[in-house]
Enzyme design. Structure first.
Site, PDB file in Angstrom:
ATOM      1  CD  GLU A 157      -3.139   0.666   0.194  1.00  0.00           C
ATOM      2  OE1 GLU A 157      -2.529   1.639  -0.301  1.00  0.00           O
ATOM      3  OE2 GLU A 157      -4.353   0.494   0.065  1.00  0.00           O
ATOM      4  NE  ARG A 186      -5.311  -2.125   8.905  1.00  0.00           N
ATOM      5  CZ  ARG A 186      -5.276  -1.741   7.626  1.00  0.00           C
ATOM      6  NH1 ARG A 186      -4.673  -0.590   7.315  1.00  0.00           N
ATOM      7  NH2 ARG A 186      -5.846  -2.452   6.672  1.00  0.00           N
ATOM      8  CD  GLU A 233     -10.985  -5.562   5.743  1.00  0.00           C
ATOM      9  OE1 GLU A 233     -11.797  -6.192   5.032  1.00  0.00           O
ATOM     10  OE2 GLU A 233      -9.761  -5.540   5.515  1.00  0.00           O
ATOM     11  CG  ASN A 280      -8.206   3.053   0.796  1.00  0.00           C
ATOM     12  OD1 ASN A 280      -6.973   3.030   0.919  1.00  0.00           O
ATOM     13  ND2 ASN A 280      -8.959   1.984   1.026  1.00  0.00           N
ATOM     14  CG  ASP A 337      -7.154  -0.073  -1.803  1.00  0.00           C
ATOM     15  OD1 ASP A 337      -6.647   0.791  -1.064  1.00  0.00           O
ATOM     16  OD2 ASP A 337      -7.121  -1.290  -1.531  1.00  0.00           O
TER      17      ASP A 337
END
Length: 288
Positions: free
Chosen positions: A16, A99, A120, A147, A195
């Site tokens: 990521e 997080r 999630e 995101n 994302d």
């Protein structure tokens, strides 16, 4: 069909946050779930990695030569010379199940970043802005998995993502204030989950598609312009790099794939590169 090349087949669990760092002409990114910060030098092919003490969502270059990293425990200063992490702010100390997940640097050097429920499930993900004086909630409505965000070339529009809701939103901002928010684009069922977003020099918005096998590019008015297919399902985010900022580097993930899917996708979790055909924007340095 764009030629997509695996430039580092590292097999990241959840690659990521790619970011091109001009001062060392290298691509930096993270592996959230096998927590580490990675550096790729395209000129030499050299790679470096540093272990992180907790799940790490992003790493961004700072004005003083260090980096700022978003860990599950909060925002830290990261020193590559020593591998040390120093806590600067813990905006969600009371939410141990959350997080930090993605981030960008604004023109003024402030960092805008998001959080998410690590399981999630819960709608506990929020967007924050941090500068030298404070770290504060932006007031953008919470979602489960945030995101982005990413800024338009003029700095006036902030694009941010509700991943599970398959929605990309655009907020008008003035300085530290979010003025208004509207829906920018939605990802249809079966096309994956939006994302990380990034914006190129002409204002197009590029979105990595988790479980969507590629990257989409949207015009500033929300019109779908392009789709770049990759040889792996879970594409998380791109960054524009190289001498002219026209090389797109894409992080990917092996997370969530079955043994059969991993066998069919031997490059899952690799760092990929392709010619974007358009330049990105030079990044800003964090003033933190």
């Amino acid at each position: 069909m764009e030629q997509v090349t695996a430039v580092w087949p590292l097999g990241a669990t959840l690659g990521e946050g790619p970011v091109w760092v001009e001062r060392d002409a290298a691509l930096w990114f993270v592996d959230i779930k096998a927590p580490a910060i990675h550096r790729f030098d395209p000129a030499s092919g050299a790679t470096q990695s540093w272990s992180a003490p907790a799940q790490v969502g992003w790493v961004l270059p700072a004005e003083d030569g260090s980096f700022i990293a978003g860990l599950q425990s909060g925002v830290h200063r990261f020193d590559p010379a020593t591998g040390s992490f120093t806590l600067l702010a813990a905006p969600e100390a009371g939410l141990p199940g959350n997080r930090l997940n993605d981030a960008t640097v604004a023109r003024d050097g402030a960092i805008w970043f998001g959080s998410m429920d690590d399981a999630e499930e819960a709608v506990t993900g929020r967007f924050y802005r941090m500068d030298t004086s404070a770290c504060a909630d932006t007031g953008i409505a919470p979602v489960c998995i945030t995101n982005g965000p990413a800024f338009s070339p003029d700095g006036g529009t902030l694009y941010h993502v509700d991943t599970l809701g398959r929605q990309i939103w655009a907020s008008q901002v003035e300085g530290a204030a979010v003025i208004s928010t509207s829906l920018f684009a939605e990802i249809e069922d079966g096309a994956g989950y939006p994302d990380g977003p990034v914006v190129d020099a002409v204002g197009n918005v590029w979105i990595g598609l988790f479980a969507g096998w590629g990257v989409r590019c949207y015009a500033p008015d929300g019109t779908l312009l392009r789709y770049v297919r990759l040889p792996v399902a879970n594409v998380t985010k791109i960054a524009f790099g190289g001498p002219d900022l026209t090389t797109a580097y894409a992080t990917t993930a092996a997370k969530g794939l079955s043994e059969a899917e991993l066998a069919e996708q031997p490059l899952a979790g690799a760092l990929f590169a392709f010619d974007a055909g358009v330049a990105g924007m030079a990044g800003h340095l964090a003033k933190i």
